[in-house]
Design an enzyme around this catalytic site. Structure first.
Site, PDB file in Angstrom:
ATOM      1  N   THR A 127      -1.563-106.211  41.679  1.00  0.00           N
ATOM      2  CA  THR A 127      -1.440-105.674  43.048  1.00  0.00           C
ATOM      3  C   THR A 127      -0.677-104.360  43.040  1.00  0.00           C
ATOM      4  O   THR A 127      -1.032-103.415  43.761  1.00  0.00           O
ATOM      5  CB  THR A 127      -0.700-106.716  43.926  1.00  0.00           C
ATOM      6  N   ASP A 149       5.739-115.442  36.817  1.00  0.00           N
ATOM      7  CA  ASP A 149       5.713-115.228  35.369  1.00  0.00           C
ATOM      8  C   ASP A 149       6.909-114.415  34.849  1.00  0.00           C
ATOM      9  O   ASP A 149       7.180-114.413  33.653  1.00  0.00           O
ATOM     10  CB  ASP A 149       4.429-114.483  34.966  1.00  0.00           C
ATOM     11  N   MET A 191       2.822-122.365  33.217  1.00  0.00           N
ATOM     12  CA  MET A 191       2.203-121.048  33.446  1.00  0.00           C
ATOM     13  C   MET A 191       3.027-119.938  32.798  1.00  0.00           C
ATOM     14  O   MET A 191       4.000-120.215  32.098  1.00  0.00           O
ATOM     15  CB  MET A 191       2.029-120.810  34.939  1.00  0.00           C
ATOM     16  N   GLY A 192       2.662-118.704  33.063  1.00  0.00           N
ATOM     17  CA  GLY A 192       3.400-117.570  32.496  1.00  0.00           C
ATOM     18  C   GLY A 192       2.488-116.454  32.040  1.00  0.00           C
ATOM     19  O   GLY A 192       2.946-115.429  31.556  1.00  0.00           O
TER      20      GLY A 192
END
Ligand code: F6P
Length: 369
Positions: A127, A149, A191-192
């Site tokens: 973004t 993250d 996640m990450g």
């Protein structure tokens, strides 16, 4: 600070938009932007579901204090978000076919038509890269770094990370009892994206035995050695925390989807490891993917605080005439850095990081020895 007057025809107007995956603390930023701006007598327009919202009159709304009441502790974003809203490459379906069109000029025109002087863009690397492209086309932007993250270079911390780590740690805590009762190896995938921040922080906080990061490729023999060692010491269970981007030495990251115009979706390492480790050691293994749970729930106080500081700092930056910068957390302070610099590369876990060293000192394996 300017006081708002009804007759003032030059009320300062700013926009705020959220893009990419949601992250706990987004609402706290929006609230801080709105309240800080209202207290200066400005108007804030919320753009719904990403930049493309600017093209739709029913997706741009004047935000009032009432709109941001009672949201500091809520997850998600009251503005909605998307990771398909890149105005330079917008997906549209025509005659059953997906096409990409560039609507960035229209977005820029609409921004100016609304009389906005600055756009606060709350997003991650994707973004903020779009924001930087819009800045080059004449939209003054202030970036606010968001991602669970924690992989943005110019800021030591992004909001959402603390909440994700808390959720992952809580899951690891809960897995200990069942792992011990059944004498199993539990493999938790967190996640990450391409970095191991969530895995490292939650693994160490949750007392994991093995932590696997994209930054440190693993070999199965090394993990097996650690497991055998535990069984030898009659600790007949183990917790392995694997970042979704973890990979073996000489191996590749595992993806579950490649969709055109989107970041490839990682996933599957825990399941693969469960098979490989069972084959290698004979121990019973189970895998678990925490997935989007890590993006949900109430933001932790640390995330609310950081998000609030970022939102207020974004408004101060506009007041001070800044543009095309990102607010960033550095040395316990919130500063601004040039946006173009902030998005240049992602922040990997440094191999000489003291947190890695401390984990090794405690006997935690990274699967590399
Ligand atoms: O960047 C945030 C993140 O949650 C990553 O950790 C993960 O790889 C990705 O987004 C998932 O994206 P999506 O919500 O599109 O499945």
């Amino acid at each position: 600070m300017a006081q708002r007057r009804k007759s003032d025809s030059r009320i300062r107007k700013i926009g705020v938009v959220t893009g990419g995956g949601d992250s706990p603390g987004l609402n706290a930023v929006i609230r801080a932007v709105v309240l800080s701006a209202l207290n200066r007598g400005w108007e804030v327009y919320g753009v719904e579901r990403g930049f493309e919202g600017l093209l739709h009159r029913d997706r741009v709304h004047l935000l009032t204090a009432q709109d941001v009441r009672g949201i500091i502790h809520t997850g998600g974003t009251i503005l909605g978000t998307t990771n398909r809203g890149n105005p330079f490459e917008l997906n549209i379906v025509e005659d059953g076919e997906t096409k990409h069109i560039d609507v960035s000029d229209k977005v820029v025109r609409e921004f100016h038509r609304l009389g906005l002087e600055s756009l606060v863009v709350i997003g991650g690397d994707g973004t903020l890269t779009i924001a930087d492209d819009l800045a080059r086309k004449g939209v003054p932007v202030i970036g606010v770094p968001k991602t669970i993250d924690n992989d943005l270079m110019a800021t030591e911390m992004t909001f959402g990370f603390s909440t994700a780590v808390t959720t992952a740690t809580d899951a690891i805590d809960k897995l200990h009892a069942t792992a011990a009762s059944h004498e199993r190896v539990m493999i938790v995938e967190v996640m990450g994206r391409y970095t191991g921040w969530i895995a490292l922080y939650s693994g160490l906080s949750g007392g994991a035995d093995v932590i696997l990061l994209p930054e440190i490729p693993y070999n199965l023999e090394s993990i097996a050695k650690k497991l055998h060692d535990r069984w030898r010491r009659r600790r007949n269970f183990a917790i392995v925390v694997a970042a979704e981007g973890a990979r073996s030495e000489g191996g590749e990251m595992i993806f579950k989807a490649h969709e055109e115009g989107r970041e490839p979706r990682l996933g599957g390492i825990a399941e693969q490891l469960a098979i490989d480790l069972h084959r290698q050691t004979g121990y019973e293994t189970r895998s678990l993917v925490l997935g989007h749970l890590q993006r949900g729930g109430q933001p932790t106080p640390a995330d609310r605080l950081l998000a609030t500081r970022f939102g207020a700092a974004a408004v101060r930056a506009i007041e001070n005439g800044k543009k095309n910068v990102m607010v960033a957390y550095q040395s316990s302070d919130v500063v601004t850095v040039p946006l173009a610099k902030a998005i240049r590369k992602s922040k990997l876990v440094p191999l000489d990081y003291d947190v890695i060293q401390s984990a090794r000192d405690l006997g935690i394996s990274f699967g590399d020895e």
